[in-house]
Design a protein around this motif. Sequence first.
Motif, PDB file in Angstrom:
ATOM      1  N   PHE A  40       0.851  -1.194   0.000  1.00 28.42           N
ATOM      2  CA  PHE A  40       0.000   0.000   0.000  1.00 28.42           C
ATOM      3  C   PHE A  40       0.885   1.240   0.000  1.00 28.42           C
ATOM      4  O   PHE A  40       1.843   1.331   0.761  1.00 28.42           O
ATOM      5  N   VAL A  41       0.540   2.183  -0.852  1.00 24.80           N
ATOM      6  CA  VAL A  41       1.229   3.469  -0.915  1.00 24.80           C
ATOM      7  C   VAL A  41       0.156   4.550  -0.807  1.00 24.80           C
ATOM      8  O   VAL A  41      -0.865   4.496  -1.498  1.00 24.80           O
ATOM      9  N   GLY A  42       0.385   5.515   0.081  1.00 27.65           N
ATOM     10  CA  GLY A  42      -0.565   6.603   0.272  1.00 27.65           C
ATOM     11  C   GLY A  42       0.128   7.950   0.225  1.00 27.65           C
ATOM     12  O   GLY A  42       1.361   8.033   0.171  1.00 27.65           O
ATOM     13  N   ALA A  43      -0.687   9.008   0.269  1.00 28.92           N
ATOM     14  CA  ALA A  43      -0.158  10.371   0.182  1.00 28.92           C
ATOM     15  C   ALA A  43      -0.818  11.245   1.228  1.00 28.92           C
ATOM     16  O   ALA A  43      -1.988  11.051   1.577  1.00 28.92           O
ATOM     17  N   GLN A  44      -0.060  12.200   1.713  1.00 33.75           N
ATOM     18  CA  GLN A  44      -0.625  13.183   2.632  1.00 33.75           C
ATOM     19  C   GLN A  44       0.000  14.545   2.385  1.00 33.75           C
ATOM     20  O   GLN A  44       1.110  14.656   1.887  1.00 33.75           O
TER      21      GLN A  44
END
Length: 187
Positions: A40-44
Amino acid sequence: MSDFEFKPWPKTPRLKRSVVITEKIDGTNACIYVNDDQTFVGAQSRNRIVTPDNDNAGFARWVYANAGALADTLGPGYHYGEWWGSGIQRAYGLKNGDKRFSLFNVDRWQSHADELAAVDSLGVVPVLYRGDFTTNAVDDTVAELAESGSRVADFDRPEGVIVYLPAARQGFKVLIENDHLPKGLAA
């Protein structure tokens, strides 16, 4: 007395130690998250989780489009940096929607520039000075940046520098405009 517990004064870091001064890029603070098994790769942004449907200047779209390469290159963890370029703050001369992500952790990533470059628009903030901390080193670095322009792009109005003191694990910004500047550098 039952709520009284010993709380020691925190250790005081030494000021006269090494310093790393990097260019402060005028964009938007961002972070790429990769989970432990890299599935899983996410952004903030600085203040919230972003998605392609609820984005911050196209950062989440870029992260999701490059998720596999980012997971492979960066590995697990939170990877903080600056999202900058066309349509964001100073733009640094980039046009047609061209944007870049520059990682802040130069001690970890500076020696991996070739690996980072393999991922579209990924890099590290430029190191301008590394050595002993002195206020003269900071002033001289700011003066040189103001005179010669940005190191991250061919741009003559850089924002300033980040002075990172590893012993304190703390960074401080010094802006070319709006901060007290060394003599002869007043805007």
